[in-house]
Write a protein that holds these residues in place. Sequence first.
Motif, PDB file in Angstrom:
ATOM      1  N   LYS A 106     -40.775-100.138  -9.775  1.00  0.00           N
ATOM      2  CA  LYS A 106     -41.542-100.888  -9.081  1.00  0.00           C
ATOM      3  C   LYS A 106     -40.792-100.970  -7.638  1.00  0.00           C
ATOM      4  O   LYS A 106     -41.494-101.180  -6.558  1.00  0.00           O
ATOM      5  N   LEU A 107     -39.660-100.919  -7.633  1.00  0.00           N
ATOM      6  CA  LEU A 107     -38.940-101.251  -6.415  1.00  0.00           C
ATOM      7  C   LEU A 107     -38.211 -99.642  -5.812  1.00  0.00           C
ATOM      8  O   LEU A 107     -37.499 -98.862  -6.486  1.00  0.00           O
ATOM      9  N   THR A 108     -38.757 -99.196  -4.733  1.00  0.00           N
ATOM     10  CA  THR A 108     -38.348 -97.988  -4.107  1.00  0.00           C
ATOM     11  C   THR A 108     -37.713 -97.928  -2.663  1.00  0.00           C
ATOM     12  O   THR A 108     -38.418 -98.625  -1.875  1.00  0.00           O
ATOM     13  N   SER A 109     -36.821 -97.337  -2.471  1.00  0.00           N
ATOM     14  CA  SER A 109     -36.359 -97.213  -1.280  1.00  0.00           C
ATOM     15  C   SER A 109     -36.419 -95.774  -0.749  1.00  0.00           C
ATOM     16  O   SER A 109     -36.361 -94.595  -1.384  1.00  0.00           O
ATOM     17  N   VAL A 110     -36.534 -95.586   0.570  1.00  0.00           N
ATOM     18  CA  VAL A 110     -37.118 -94.540   1.297  1.00  0.00           C
ATOM     19  C   VAL A 110     -36.291 -94.391   2.740  1.00  0.00           C
ATOM     20  O   VAL A 110     -36.453 -95.355   3.445  1.00  0.00           O
ATOM     21  N   ASP A 111     -35.766 -93.169   2.786  1.00  0.00           N
ATOM     22  CA  ASP A 111     -34.848 -93.218   4.127  1.00  0.00           C
ATOM     23  C   ASP A 111     -35.691 -92.255   5.205  1.00  0.00           C
ATOM     24  O   ASP A 111     -36.094 -91.172   4.839  1.00  0.00           O
ATOM     25  N   ILE A 112     -36.023 -92.861   6.394  1.00  0.00           N
ATOM     26  CA  ILE A 112     -36.631 -92.011   7.295  1.00  0.00           C
ATOM     27  C   ILE A 112     -35.786 -92.323   8.569  1.00  0.00           C
ATOM     28  O   ILE A 112     -35.231 -92.991   8.909  1.00  0.00           O
ATOM     29  N   ASP A 113     -36.155 -91.010   9.361  1.00  0.00           N
ATOM     30  CA  ASP A 113     -35.776 -91.078  10.756  1.00  0.00           C
ATOM     31  C   ASP A 113     -37.070 -91.271  11.987  1.00  0.00           C
ATOM     32  O   ASP A 113     -38.060 -90.529  11.583  1.00  0.00           O
ATOM     33  N   ILE A 114     -36.888 -92.173  12.856  1.00  0.00           N
ATOM     34  CA  ILE A 114     -37.893 -92.172  13.788  1.00  0.00           C
ATOM     35  C   ILE A 114     -37.509 -91.802  15.134  1.00  0.00           C
ATOM     36  O   ILE A 114     -36.339 -92.376  15.674  1.00  0.00           O
ATOM     37  N   VAL A 115     -38.174 -90.957  15.710  1.00  0.00           N
ATOM     38  CA  VAL A 115     -37.932 -90.462  17.099  1.00  0.00           C
ATOM     39  C   VAL A 115     -38.642 -91.554  18.072  1.00  0.00           C
ATOM     40  O   VAL A 115     -39.881 -91.842  18.110  1.00  0.00           O
ATOM     41  N   THR A 116     -37.709 -92.019  19.011  1.00  0.00           N
ATOM     42  CA  THR A 116     -38.227 -93.013  19.853  1.00  0.00           C
ATOM     43  C   THR A 116     -38.387 -92.587  21.201  1.00  0.00           C
ATOM     44  O   THR A 116     -37.762 -91.427  21.820  1.00  0.00           O
ATOM     45  N   LEU A 117     -39.091 -93.109  22.011  1.00  0.00           N
ATOM     46  CA  LEU A 117     -39.446 -92.733  23.558  1.00  0.00           C
ATOM     47  C   LEU A 117     -38.153 -93.597  24.182  1.00  0.00           C
ATOM     48  O   LEU A 117     -37.877 -92.662  25.431  1.00  0.00           O
ATOM     49  N   ARG A 118     -37.685 -94.388  24.035  1.00  0.00           N
ATOM     50  CA  ARG A 118     -36.547 -95.127  24.600  1.00  0.00           C
ATOM     51  C   ARG A 118     -35.472 -95.796  23.531  1.00  0.00           C
ATOM     52  O   ARG A 118     -36.041 -95.587  22.286  1.00  0.00           O
ATOM     53  N   ARG A 119     -34.493 -96.399  23.998  1.00  0.00           N
ATOM     54  CA  ARG A 119     -33.634 -96.977  22.824  1.00  0.00           C
ATOM     55  C   ARG A 119     -34.161 -98.083  22.068  1.00  0.00           C
ATOM     56  O   ARG A 119     -34.956 -99.005  22.635  1.00  0.00           O
ATOM     57  N   ALA A 120     -34.350 -97.810  20.848  1.00  0.00           N
ATOM     58  CA  ALA A 120     -34.774 -98.997  19.808  1.00  0.00           C
ATOM     59  C   ALA A 120     -33.664-100.050  19.823  1.00  0.00           C
ATOM     60  O   ALA A 120     -32.433 -99.718  19.603  1.00  0.00           O
ATOM     61  N   THR A 121     -34.031-101.149  19.338  1.00  0.00           N
ATOM     62  CA  THR A 121     -33.131-102.351  18.853  1.00  0.00           C
ATOM     63  C   THR A 121     -33.200-102.802  17.706  1.00  0.00           C
ATOM     64  O   THR A 121     -32.508-103.294  16.882  1.00  0.00           O
ATOM     65  N   THR A 122     -34.576-102.516  17.193  1.00  0.00           N
ATOM     66  CA  THR A 122     -35.002-102.949  15.522  1.00  0.00           C
ATOM     67  C   THR A 122     -36.069-102.141  15.032  1.00  0.00           C
ATOM     68  O   THR A 122     -36.776-101.356  15.669  1.00  0.00           O
ATOM     69  N   ALA A 123     -36.345-102.041  13.751  1.00  0.00           N
ATOM     70  CA  ALA A 123     -37.408-101.329  13.025  1.00  0.00           C
ATOM     71  C   ALA A 123     -38.152-102.472  12.238  1.00  0.00           C
ATOM     72  O   ALA A 123     -37.510-103.486  11.590  1.00  0.00           O
ATOM     73  N   VAL A 124     -39.350-102.449  12.010  1.00  0.00           N
ATOM     74  CA  VAL A 124     -40.176-103.341  11.480  1.00  0.00           C
ATOM     75  C   VAL A 124     -41.198-102.873  10.487  1.00  0.00           C
ATOM     76  O   VAL A 124     -41.983-101.919  11.006  1.00  0.00           O
ATOM     77  N   ALA A 125     -41.291-103.164   9.492  1.00  0.00           N
ATOM     78  CA  ALA A 125     -42.589-102.569   8.474  1.00  0.00           C
ATOM     79  C   ALA A 125     -43.705-103.498   8.950  1.00  0.00           C
ATOM     80  O   ALA A 125     -43.814-104.645   8.788  1.00  0.00           O
ATOM     81  N   LYS A 126     -44.780-102.760   9.223  1.00  0.00           N
ATOM     82  CA  LYS A 126     -45.823-103.555   9.709  1.00  0.00           C
ATOM     83  C   LYS A 126     -47.037-103.655   8.652  1.00  0.00           C
ATOM     84  O   LYS A 126     -47.516-104.560   8.434  1.00  0.00           O
ATOM     85  N   GLU A 127     -47.623-102.858   8.067  1.00  0.00           N
ATOM     86  CA  GLU A 127     -48.349-102.787   7.068  1.00  0.00           C
ATOM     87  C   GLU A 127     -48.346-101.875   5.818  1.00  0.00           C
ATOM     88  O   GLU A 127     -47.628-100.797   6.028  1.00  0.00           O
ATOM     89  N   CYS A 128     -48.599-102.169   4.725  1.00  0.00           N
ATOM     90  CA  CYS A 128     -48.746-101.002   3.670  1.00  0.00           C
ATOM     91  C   CYS A 128     -50.029-100.997   3.047  1.00  0.00           C
ATOM     92  O   CYS A 128     -50.441-102.093   2.627  1.00  0.00           O
ATOM     93  N   THR A 129     -50.512-100.007   2.622  1.00  0.00           N
ATOM     94  CA  THR A 129     -51.899 -99.727   1.600  1.00  0.00           C
ATOM     95  C   THR A 129     -51.354 -98.989   0.614  1.00  0.00           C
ATOM     96  O   THR A 129     -50.654 -98.364   0.513  1.00  0.00           O
ATOM     97  N   SER A 130     -52.179 -99.491  -0.620  1.00  0.00           N
ATOM     98  CA  SER A 130     -52.210 -98.488  -1.628  1.00  0.00           C
ATOM     99  C   SER A 130     -53.325 -97.665  -1.709  1.00  0.00           C
ATOM    100  O   SER A 130     -54.022 -97.718  -1.291  1.00  0.00           O
ATOM    101  N   GLY A 131     -52.957 -96.351  -2.532  1.00  0.00           N
ATOM    102  CA  GLY A 131     -53.901 -95.363  -2.885  1.00  0.00           C
ATOM    103  C   GLY A 131     -53.994 -94.224  -1.920  1.00  0.00           C
ATOM    104  O   GLY A 131     -53.248 -94.179  -0.913  1.00  0.00           O
TER     105      GLY A 131
END
Length: 138
Positions: free
Chosen positions: A113-138
């Motif tokens: 039920k609980l899964t961890s996923v590691d990702i790298d995000i390429v940014t346009l300039r320096r990022a200071t935080t990351a936020v999960a905005k929305e999730c959908t199933s299916g």
Amino acid sequence: MNQVEPRSAEAAERLRLRYPRSRVPRPVAVLLIGALALVGLGWLVWAGYVYATPQVDAQVATYVVRGDRSIAVTLTVERRDPSIAATCRVVAQAVDFQTVGEVEVAVPAGTDKLTSVDIDIVTLRRATTAVAKECTSG
């Protein structure tokens, strides 16, 4: 001086015709209103439970700013039914809260039920935080 007329049978008949008795007896009306209130309250509790516990929910567990153009994120995804795949959108934000990077993460169906996923995000300039905005199933 005002004199009050004695109440006559004719006046009583006029009042009875003007204000007829209710077609539904009072105890029946009270029971109907009570039943309707219980049904409404039951629906409210059900809707609150269903919409308070979404099918898929995610949050950023950790993030590491790797430089001016990259951020590493560990996303923790929780699913009510782990056999259903999910898609989550993760946004990297700059110090002024503008979006500087964004990625859609596909979480495959599994057994946990609980899964961890590691990702790298390429940014346009320096990022200071990351936020999960929305999730959908299916």
